[in-house]
Enzyme design. Structure first.
Site, mmCIF file in Angstrom:
data_model
loop_
_atom_site.group_PDB
_atom_site.id
_atom_site.type_symbol
_atom_site.label_atom_id
_atom_site.label_comp_id
_atom_site.label_asym_id
_atom_site.label_seq_id
_atom_site.Cartn_x
_atom_site.Cartn_y
_atom_site.Cartn_z
ATOM 1 N N HIS A 17 1.303 -1.300 0.065
ATOM 2 C CA HIS A 17 -0.299 0.201 -0.147
ATOM 3 C C HIS A 17 0.943 1.224 -0.863
ATOM 4 O O HIS A 17 0.906 2.453 -0.944
ATOM 5 C CB HIS A 17 -1.617 0.623 1.503
ATOM 6 C CG HIS A 17 -1.791 -1.044 1.264
ATOM 7 N ND1 HIS A 17 -2.139 -1.865 2.556
ATOM 8 C CD2 HIS A 17 -2.767 -1.642 0.629
ATOM 9 C CE1 HIS A 17 -3.009 -2.335 2.125
ATOM 10 N NE2 HIS A 17 -3.930 -2.518 0.838
ATOM 11 N N LYS A 41 -16.643 -7.416 4.601
ATOM 12 C CA LYS A 41 -15.565 -7.390 4.791
ATOM 13 C C LYS A 41 -15.257 -6.585 6.396
ATOM 14 O O LYS A 41 -15.593 -5.867 6.787
ATOM 15 C CB LYS A 41 -14.374 -7.626 4.611
ATOM 16 C CG LYS A 41 -14.255 -8.605 3.190
ATOM 17 C CD LYS A 41 -12.572 -8.205 2.625
ATOM 18 C CE LYS A 41 -12.534 -6.531 1.893
ATOM 19 N NZ LYS A 41 -11.013 -7.255 1.079
ATOM 20 N N ARG A 93 -1.507 -6.821 -8.052
ATOM 21 C CA ARG A 93 -0.656 -7.460 -7.598
ATOM 22 C C ARG A 93 -0.576 -8.966 -8.976
ATOM 23 O O ARG A 93 0.776 -8.713 -9.061
ATOM 24 C CB ARG A 93 -0.540 -7.816 -6.630
ATOM 25 C CG ARG A 93 -0.758 -7.396 -5.467
ATOM 26 C CD ARG A 93 -0.840 -7.535 -3.894
ATOM 27 N NE ARG A 93 -2.476 -7.530 -4.099
ATOM 28 C CZ ARG A 93 -3.303 -8.188 -3.060
ATOM 29 N NH1 ARG A 93 -2.568 -8.150 -2.154
ATOM 30 N NH2 ARG A 93 -4.599 -8.166 -3.344
ATOM 31 N N SER A 131 -2.896 -8.034 3.298
ATOM 32 C CA SER A 131 -3.161 -7.646 4.509
ATOM 33 C C SER A 131 -3.905 -9.073 4.777
ATOM 34 O O SER A 131 -3.534 -9.030 6.035
ATOM 35 C CB SER A 131 -4.820 -6.490 4.517
ATOM 36 O OG SER A 131 -4.375 -4.962 4.099
#
Ligand code: PNS
Length: 166
Positions: A17, A41, A93, A131
């Site tokens: 990040h 979430k 990513r 994360s």
């Protein structure tokens, strides 16, 4: 003023990040880091904790005060409109991220045609960090220091200790 919004859960913020923030900052005058207050979430960290971690993490990055960190709820495009930003920036990513981000960009374009989404590809050495994996490593008693901003690692460690493991 050219303003970009970098939205996310940041639960917790990682070096990945931070790298996207550093690179996005070169593309704008002001970077709004928009922390999702509550999404589909369940966040491991509270909004205040995530904002604190981000503020510590960007201290070295932003001496000029060009990064604004705040919570947001509801539609991202409404937040982007309300803060007068021109575009959203997200990190990608891998191909899985790309499909997800591309779909989200398309939905956001349907909701608000005047705002673009800029996708920045993650550096290969940071592309495996998430994360979710940090939380999994912590749950299993493994170290994850190498993948968090130095300034927020101790905070994260402390915060993990005071929250129930789910
Ligand atoms: O870090 P994340 O969890 O991948 O971030 C996802 C985020 C916060 C960017 C995304 O869930 C979001 O924008 N949520 C706000 C609601 C919204 O506008 N969704 C898009 C249209 S369905």
């Amino acid at each position: 003023m050219y303003r970009l919004v970098y939205p996310g859960s940041f639960d917790p913020p990682t070096l990945g990040h931070l790298d996207i923030m550093a690179r996005a900052l070169r593309l704008c005058d002001e970077l709004r880091v928009a922390v999702l207050t509550s999404g589909s979430k369940q966040a491991r960290f509270s909004l205040d904790q995530r904002i604190d971690m981000l503020k510590l993490a960007v201290e070295d990055l932003d001496s000029a005060g060009r990064i604004v960190i705040e919570g947001f709820s509801g539609l991202l495009v409404d937040y982007v409109q309300a803060c007068g930003a021109q575009a959203v920036v997200r990190g990608v990513r891998n191909t899985q991220d790309f499909y997800y981000e591309n779909n989200m960009a398309e939905i956001n374009r349907h909701l608000s045609a005047q705002h673009e989404t800029i996708l920045l590809s993650a550096k290969p050495e940071l592309a495996f960090i998430s994360s979710t994996f940090i939380k999994e490593l912590d749950r299993l008693g493994q170290d994850y220091q190498a993948w968090l901003p130095v300034s927020s690692y101790s905070y994260t460690k402390e915060a993990f200790q005071h929250r129930p493991v789910v």
